[in-house]
Design an enzyme around this catalytic site. Structure first.
Site, PDB file in Angstrom:
ATOM      1  N   CYS A  79       0.833  -1.199   0.000  1.00  0.00           N
ATOM      2  CA  CYS A  79       0.000   0.000   0.000  1.00  0.00           C
ATOM      3  C   CYS A  79       0.875   1.260   0.000  1.00  0.00           C
ATOM      4  O   CYS A  79       1.484   1.580  -1.001  1.00  0.00           O
ATOM      5  CB  CYS A  79      -0.980  -0.026   1.168  1.00  0.00           C
ATOM      6  SG  CYS A  79      -2.350   1.158   0.951  1.00  0.00           S
ATOM      7  N   HIS A 169      -3.811  -4.803   0.479  1.00  0.00           N
ATOM      8  CA  HIS A 169      -3.282  -5.329   1.745  1.00  0.00           C
ATOM      9  C   HIS A 169      -3.390  -6.862   1.750  1.00  0.00           C
ATOM     10  O   HIS A 169      -4.451  -7.410   2.025  1.00  0.00           O
ATOM     11  CB  HIS A 169      -4.070  -4.758   2.926  1.00  0.00           C
ATOM     12  CG  HIS A 169      -3.757  -3.325   3.218  1.00  0.00           C
ATOM     13  ND1 HIS A 169      -2.718  -2.945   4.025  1.00  0.00           N
ATOM     14  CD2 HIS A 169      -4.339  -2.184   2.767  1.00  0.00           C
ATOM     15  CE1 HIS A 169      -2.674  -1.623   4.086  1.00  0.00           C
ATOM     16  NE2 HIS A 169      -3.643  -1.132   3.335  1.00  0.00           N
ATOM     17  N   GLU A 171      -2.200  -8.850   3.895  1.00  0.00           N
ATOM     18  CA  GLU A 171      -2.154  -9.371   5.256  1.00  0.00           C
ATOM     19  C   GLU A 171      -3.524  -9.512   5.903  1.00  0.00           C
ATOM     20  O   GLU A 171      -3.663 -10.197   6.922  1.00  0.00           O
ATOM     21  CB  GLU A 171      -1.256  -8.480   6.131  1.00  0.00           C
ATOM     22  CG  GLU A 171      -1.814  -7.100   6.439  1.00  0.00           C
ATOM     23  CD  GLU A 171      -1.505  -6.048   5.382  1.00  0.00           C
ATOM     24  OE1 GLU A 171      -1.604  -4.855   5.698  1.00  0.00           O
ATOM     25  OE2 GLU A 171      -1.184  -6.430   4.233  1.00  0.00           O
TER      26      GLU A 171
END
Length: 511
Positions: A79, A169, A171
């Site tokens: 990001c 993202h 994660e």
């Protein structure tokens, strides 16, 4: 030497999730503020640049020297980290027409080892207000989405180590194959061997503790909780009886907990002294209703009792603590080198006047990792998988003033509730449960007699980390049975209610 990935934190709310994803791939990692100096040695295998609440086009936007990093090892920007990469190498990042937040479908336009085994149109999670409009020379697009021209990219020139960027993202939970992408970076690009396991952690930590402590004595406050028990067991494996544990009964533990925990410590061959200080705590708490006052009284008394016992041990040079990683991760000040660190909470803030060096074997582990290490050490699963329990114990689950009679009422009711959850197979489905004694009496009828007795509230929540929580939708039949059992077996309670408040706006505990 343990292989390591370094995560440079630019202030993203998701940075800890990146660390957890790396750890889940059995690769060790650490989070540091982006502006903190660090050395690059053979154990460091790669760097991940986190997201940020800032725009790369702001005047004081946080930056790092990415070019110097990729002279020595691979880098992945996530990001903000991806946008910073694009800008630093001559690309263009502009404000998006609209803030892009939420689910998107990633379209692969190039095969690359970063996206190995990732399906086309895989769902990813966006959270940004800027977009990469043009990539620098020597970079190429790997994937796009319907609204994002550059969702994933890499540096194509081979004069440095690999450099990748992801606008989304990977994660977070909603990026369905994000952890696969992170694993590809760790294994395919950084060459990590994925050999960081609970067993390897135990072996390495015990050896480090032996070197750190030597023949010195260590004193440690134990609470019966997961963190302090696992930390003490690791220290004990390294130095045996040179660890002196102190477990204080402050009078507001769960029913029979003092005796049960001491028995478990005995089975683990821990050198622990149990101190029954119930009467002292009840005396000092008498007449106090304010939650913060109760907390301060318990904290101060605990320190007094601990110090008194500590003086009985000669040659103590170290203080053991069950501090875990979320307690010590530095929170980023993105416009300067200052950062704050949460104060250690495990022993109620012991004074510096004790002049002891800290031993914190869990300071780089997350809670779920602590549990895995505990099981590896042979600590009973029942203790490892216990729900979180507040430091001030039942003192903040008794609303109003505290006395021994109220504590016994609450202990009895809470034991029925918790045992009921276990017997019904619901305990592991709930993140935390407890019983609250309210400062309310109400009229009831038992047989032909009218009663005027206390009310208890049952609380159960589901959560991942306690930051947010939803009330647990326990079966009506279960709640009815628990209510009947409490009212029929605990004289002094004639009404049971169930708390259906979520966090936010409510908190998990009532005080």
């Amino acid at each position: 030497m343990t292989e390591k990935i370094l995560i440079l934190d630019f202030g993203s709310q998701y940075t800890q999730l990146i660390a957890r994803a790396v750890r889940e791939a059995n690769v060790y990692c650490e989070i540091i503020p982006y502006h903190k100096q660090f050395s690059i040695d053979s154990s460091l295998k790669g760097i991940i640049l986190s997201g940020s609440p800032f725009s790369v086009n702001e005047e004081n936007a946080p930056t790092v020297d990415i070019l110097s990093f990729i002279q020595k090892l691979p880098v992945l920007g996530v990001c903000y980290g991806a946008q910073l990469t694009a800008k630093e190498f001559g690309g263009r990042v502009d404000k998006s027409n609209k803030r892009e937040y939420g689910r998107a479908k990633m379209d692969r336009i190039k095969d690359d080892i970063l996206l190995n085994d990732v399906t086309n149109h895989s769902q990813v999670w966006m959270s940004h207000s800027d977009s990469i409009v043009t990539l620098p020379n020597g970079f190429e697009i790997l994937a796009t989405t319907e609204s994002i021209p550059v969702a994933a990219f890499k540096k194509t020139t081979t004069d440095t180590f690999p450099l990748y960027g992801l606008q989304f993202h990977p994660e977070v939970y909603h990026s369905t194959e994000g952890k696969k992408i992170i694993k590809n970076f760790l294994v395919n690009i950084c060459g990590c061997h994925q050999n960081w396991t609970p067993a390897s952690f135990v072996h390495e930590t015990v050896e480090q503790l032996k070197k750190q402590i030597g023949d010195a004595q260590v004193i440690m406050a134990l609470s019966g909780g997961v963190d302090s028990t696992v930390a003490a067991t690791l220290i004990s494996k390294a130095i045996g009886k040179n660890l002196h544990g102190i477990f204080v009964d402050n009078g507001v533990l769960r029913k029979d907990e003092f005796e049960q925990v001491l028995e478990t410590y005995k089975q683990l061959d821990l050198n622990v002294t149990g101190i029954d200080s119930k009467k002292l705590f009840y005396k000092e708490l008498a007449g106090h209703s304010d939650p913060e006052t109760k907390r301060k009284i318990i904290g101060k008394l605990f320190i007094d009792v601990f110090q008194q016992e500590a003086k009985k041990v000669e040659g103590v040079k170290f203080l053991g603590q069950g501090t875990i990683y979320p307690d010590v991760i530095e929170s980023v000040s993105v416009h300067g080198p200052s950062q704050t660190i949460k104060s250690h909470h495990n022993v109620g803030g012991l004074p510096a006047s004790m002049h002891l060096s800290l031993v914190e074997p869990l300071r780089f582990l997350f809670k779920d990792e602590v549990r895995k290490v505990g099981l590896e050490l042979g600590i009973p699963a029942e203790m490892i998988n216990r729900h979180p329990f507040p430091g001030p114990g039942l003192a903040i689950r008794i609303l109003g003033d505290i006395n021994e009679e109220k504590v016994k009422l609450l202990q009895a009711a809470d034991q029925i509730y918790i045992n009921g959850l276990k017997e019904a197979g619901l305990y592991k489905k709930v993140w935390q449960a407890g019983t609250i004694l309210l400062p309310v009496k109400s009229v009831g009828v038992m047989g032909d007699e009218r009663t005027y007795e206390f009310t208890v509230a049952l609380r159960a929540v589901t959560s991942v980390d306690g930051m947010t929580a939803d009330w647990a939708h326990l079966p009506y039949e279960f709640l009815a049975n628990i209510s009947n059992e409490i009212i029929n077996n605990v004289r002094g309670i004639n009404r049971v209610v169930y708390d259906i408040s979520s966090k936010p706006p409510a908190t998990i505990e009532w005080e």
